[in-house]
Write a protein that holds these residues in place. Structure first.
Motif, PDB file in Angstrom:
ATOM      1  N   SER A   1       0.845  -1.202   0.000  1.00 60.51           N
ATOM      2  CA  SER A   1       0.000   0.000   0.000  1.00 60.51           C
ATOM      3  C   SER A   1       0.879   1.251   0.000  1.00 60.51           C
ATOM      4  N   LEU A   2       0.225   2.387  -0.193  1.00 59.65           N
ATOM      5  CA  LEU A   2       0.942   3.656  -0.156  1.00 59.65           C
ATOM      6  C   LEU A   2       1.612   3.845   1.212  1.00 59.65           C
TER       7      LEU A   2
ATOM      8  N   GLU B   1       5.480   4.554   1.977  1.00 67.93           N
ATOM      9  CA  GLU B   1       5.986   5.718   2.712  1.00 67.93           C
ATOM     10  C   GLU B   1       6.841   5.303   3.906  1.00 67.93           C
ATOM     11  N   GLU B   2       6.507   4.148   4.453  1.00 68.70           N
ATOM     12  CA  GLU B   2       7.300   3.647   5.587  1.00 68.70           C
ATOM     13  C   GLU B   2       8.625   3.053   5.091  1.00 68.70           C
ATOM     14  N   MET B   3       8.561   2.434   3.907  1.00 64.94           N
ATOM     15  CA  MET B   3       9.731   1.720   3.395  1.00 64.94           C
ATOM     16  C   MET B   3      10.886   2.637   2.990  1.00 64.94           C
ATOM     17  N   TYR B   4      10.546   3.793   2.429  1.00 70.20           N
ATOM     18  CA  TYR B   4      11.630   4.628   1.917  1.00 70.20           C
ATOM     19  C   TYR B   4      12.608   5.093   2.999  1.00 70.20           C
ATOM     20  N   PRO B   5      12.105   5.698   4.096  1.00 68.29           N
ATOM     21  CA  PRO B   5      13.068   6.123   5.124  1.00 68.29           C
ATOM     22  C   PRO B   5      13.876   4.948   5.688  1.00 68.29           C
TER      23      PRO B   5
ATOM     24  N   ASP C   1       2.762   4.615  -9.666  1.00 72.16           N
ATOM     25  CA  ASP C   1       1.323   4.851  -9.728  1.00 72.16           C
ATOM     26  C   ASP C   1       0.742   5.186  -8.358  1.00 72.16           C
ATOM     27  N   LEU C   2       1.179   4.436  -7.353  1.00 70.29           N
ATOM     28  CA  LEU C   2       0.694   4.701  -5.992  1.00 70.29           C
ATOM     29  C   LEU C   2       1.040   6.140  -5.592  1.00 70.29           C
ATOM     30  N   SER C   3       2.268   6.501  -5.857  1.00 67.86           N
ATOM     31  CA  SER C   3       2.753   7.819  -5.477  1.00 67.86           C
ATOM     32  C   SER C   3       2.016   8.937  -6.215  1.00 67.86           C
ATOM     33  N   ILE C   4       1.880   8.776  -7.513  1.00 69.81           N
ATOM     34  CA  ILE C   4       1.237   9.826  -8.310  1.00 69.81           C
ATOM     35  C   ILE C   4      -0.199  10.052  -7.834  1.00 69.81           C
ATOM     36  N   ALA C   5      -0.908   8.956  -7.571  1.00 70.08           N
ATOM     37  CA  ALA C   5      -2.308   9.111  -7.151  1.00 70.08           C
ATOM     38  C   ALA C   5      -2.392   9.944  -5.876  1.00 70.08           C
TER      39      ALA C   5
END
Ligand code: ARG
Length: 579
Positions: free
Chosen positions: A190-191, A195-199, A238-242
């Motif tokens: 999920s989005l 968001e949790e994965m990047y940091p 796609d998740l990010s753009i939305a």
């Protein structure tokens, strides 16, 4: 022509008749508005050039001046010409002064620049707000403008994310090197996960060299086209753009294109070959570089790394390729980049490289850099918890504050929950955007939510309130059967001031456009709103007994409302009809 152009033309004609160069006739606003409305200082330089007495020359210019426009042209000090317009001439200028470019251009504005999965920082916020406004200003004056978000979707962070998920869920089909697809159309995460994965991934790569190598290899494999990675990458994007589209929409920022760094990638091999054949690509320590230093450089301008020793391309190469892509798909006359001041060297290098390669002239590439929005500690603004900004949280924060302010000021009462919420959001976003735009683009400023959301002073809420008030004045006049707008005839000093402010609109627009500085429009809007307040405090409108005066004043109110609407549109600020 703008008002100042028109006045300058009148003065220039008089200078020419007085036997000097017409160019001395440039007119500007008076430094001492208590003495005159405008001034022309050209007689001083003209007298010097022609060895005359400046006061005498000024006198001769005034004698040759077309009388239709000026009520007064007085010589002051060593030879300044102080100018005051005739009221009827001034009255006729209102509404006729929207400025359009004589030769519009096709322009691409690259702004926003958000990155997939990475949180936005304040630099992105300013890029979005300033870029949106510059796009709208350019469009309003006639340019054919395309705004592109230029999504950061091709850098190392993509490899970091892919390798992170691979470590966490190695069994996913995307990681099977022999899988060719088709891959599932629903994203595996999920989005929120993203968001949790990047940091987490970014911290792990910083701490551990092997982990970082893994990310680099994944980035390279992605760029080389490994199917599973590409499919996964598509989900991330796609998740990010939305999510971004929703946030940007709430901020009143709307991109025509959501192209990304990746879109330029297919062009890289061909551009590399072209650069090689022109002898511009050199080998250095296994990497391919382009030298962009110049002899007269005052600072060091290092070469660009077009491809690193592993053959991967980075930020410079994607920007060069994006320029080529834009030339091919849009054939623009000019490309503008609204990006943080910290990237000045980057753009200097990229612009020089494409110019050297004969792809696009440097003079038609502009980096419109901007300063930082700082916190009260003087460092780039962070959330109270010290983290980077999430646009969503930021919009919520200003909206909450705006709601408090509305209550404090007894505004937007009794309108129903939905309308009140929408007014609060518009006031909050206007506070944020106006604060950002009214600070000169190239300066840093301190984010001060209390000041920005105040209904007093040079703020977004003050201007929104002025506009809402104008609408209510017009609605009341209508209900009272006061009749419509008529010819504007200026007589009272407050009417004159308002008329002057209105007539200078074209100059403000042109100045803001030419200098790429939206704060010039903000200044104009604030001055206009203040003149309106004074006018409305001094002059009756709906209940003025004299029919012609009433119609003229309704005309002034309407013109002010229309001009504020046009300005809000150019600033990208949405305004509630009532408050
Ligand atoms: N994504 C970049 C960043 O976050 C900004 C992109 C700006 N535009 C460009 N063409 N380089 O720093």
């Amino acid at each position: 022509m703008t008002l100042l152009d028109e006045l300058s033309a009148l003065l220039s004609a008089a200078f020419a008749q007085a036997g000097t160069d017409a160019a001395y006739g440039r007119v500007k606003r008076a430094d001492r508005p208590d003495l005159a409305q405008f001034q022309c200082n050209g007689a001083l330089a003209a007298a010097k050039a022609t060895k005359q007495n400046p006061r005498a020359l000024a006198g001769s210019v005034v004698e040759h001046l077309d009388q239709a426009a000026f009520a007064d042209a007085a010589i002051a000090g060593p030879g300044f010409i102080n100018l005051t317009l005739k009221d009827d001439w001034l009255s006729a200028q209102i509404g006729a002064r929207a400025w359009k470019r004589p030769a519009p251009e096709r322009i691409v504005i690259d702004y926003g620049g958000p990155n997939v999965a990475k949180p936005l920082h304040v630099g992105h916020l300013r890029a979005a707000i300033i870029g949106e406004s510059l796009k709208r200003i350019a469009r309003a004056v006639g340019d054919d403008v395309t705004g592109d978000a230029h999504l950061g979707d091709w850098g190392l962070q993509m490899g970091q994310l892919i390798s992170e998920l691979e470590l966490r869920q190695p069994d996913l089909i995307y990681f099977d090197p022999s899988a060719e697809g088709p891959f599932p159309s629903d994203p595996p995460i999920s989005l929120k996960d993203l968001e949790e994965m990047y940091p987490a991934a970014s911290a792990a790569c910083k701490a551990d060299k092997d982990r970082a190598d893994l990310a680099r290899r994944a980035t390279k494999a992605l760029q080389d086209g490994r199917s599973g990675y590409r499919a996964l990458w598509r989900h991330f994007v796609d998740l990010s753009i939305a999510a971004m589209k929703k946030d940007y929409a709430d901020l009143g920022v709307d991109f025509d294109l959501w192209k990304g760094e990746s879109d330029a990638d297919p062009l890289i091999p061909e551009i590399g070959d072209d650069l090689t054949s022109r002898g511009l690509l050199e080998h250095s320590d296994g990497a391919e570089i382009i030298r962009v230093a110049r002899e007269d450089d005052k600072k060091e301008v290092p070469p660009i790394i077009f491809r690193n020793s592993e053959g991967a391309v980075g930020y410079h190469a994607t920007d060069i390729a994006t320029i080529v892509d834009r030339i091919r798909t849009m054939a623009p006359d000019r490309m503008l980049y609204v990006v943080d001041a910290r990237q000045r060297l980057h753009f200097e290098q990229v612009f020089r490289a494409v110019d050297r390669a004969g792809l696009f002239e440097e003079s038609r590439l502009e980096h419109l850099w901007f300063g930082t929005m700082n916190g009260k500690d003087g460092k780039p603004f962070k959330t109270r918890e010290g983290g980077t900004l999430k646009l969503r949280d930021f919009i919520d924060m200003v909206t909450d504050k705006a709601r408090e302010r509305l209550v404090e000021n007894g505004l937007a009462e009794g309108y129903g929950d939905e309308e009140t919420a929408s007014i609060a959001r518009m006031v909050g976003v206007a506070a944020l955007k106006f604060a950002d735009l009214s600070n000169p683009r190239t300066s840093d400023y301190v984010f001060d939510i209390d000041r920005f959301t105040s209904f007093e002073g040079k703020t977004g809420p003050y201007l929104l309130y002025a506009r809402a008030r104008i609408r209510s004045v017009l609605a009341k006049a209508d209900q009272a059967g006061a009749g419509g707008a008529g010819d504007i005839v200026v007589a009272a000093p407050e009417e004159r001031d308002l008329a002057l402010a209105l007539a200078l609109f074209g100059d403000a627009v042109r100045d803001a456009y030419d200098k790429r500085l939206p704060h010039i429009l903000c200044e104009h809007a604030f001055g206009l709103a203040q003149s309106f307040s004074k006018f409305y405090a001094a002059c009756r409108v709906a209940d003025e007994a004299d029919n012609a005066v009433r119609a003229s004043r309704i005309g002034l109110v309407e013109a002010t409302g229309e001009q504020l609407d046009a300005i809000f549109d150019m600033l990208g600020i949405e305004a509630p009809d009532r408050m």
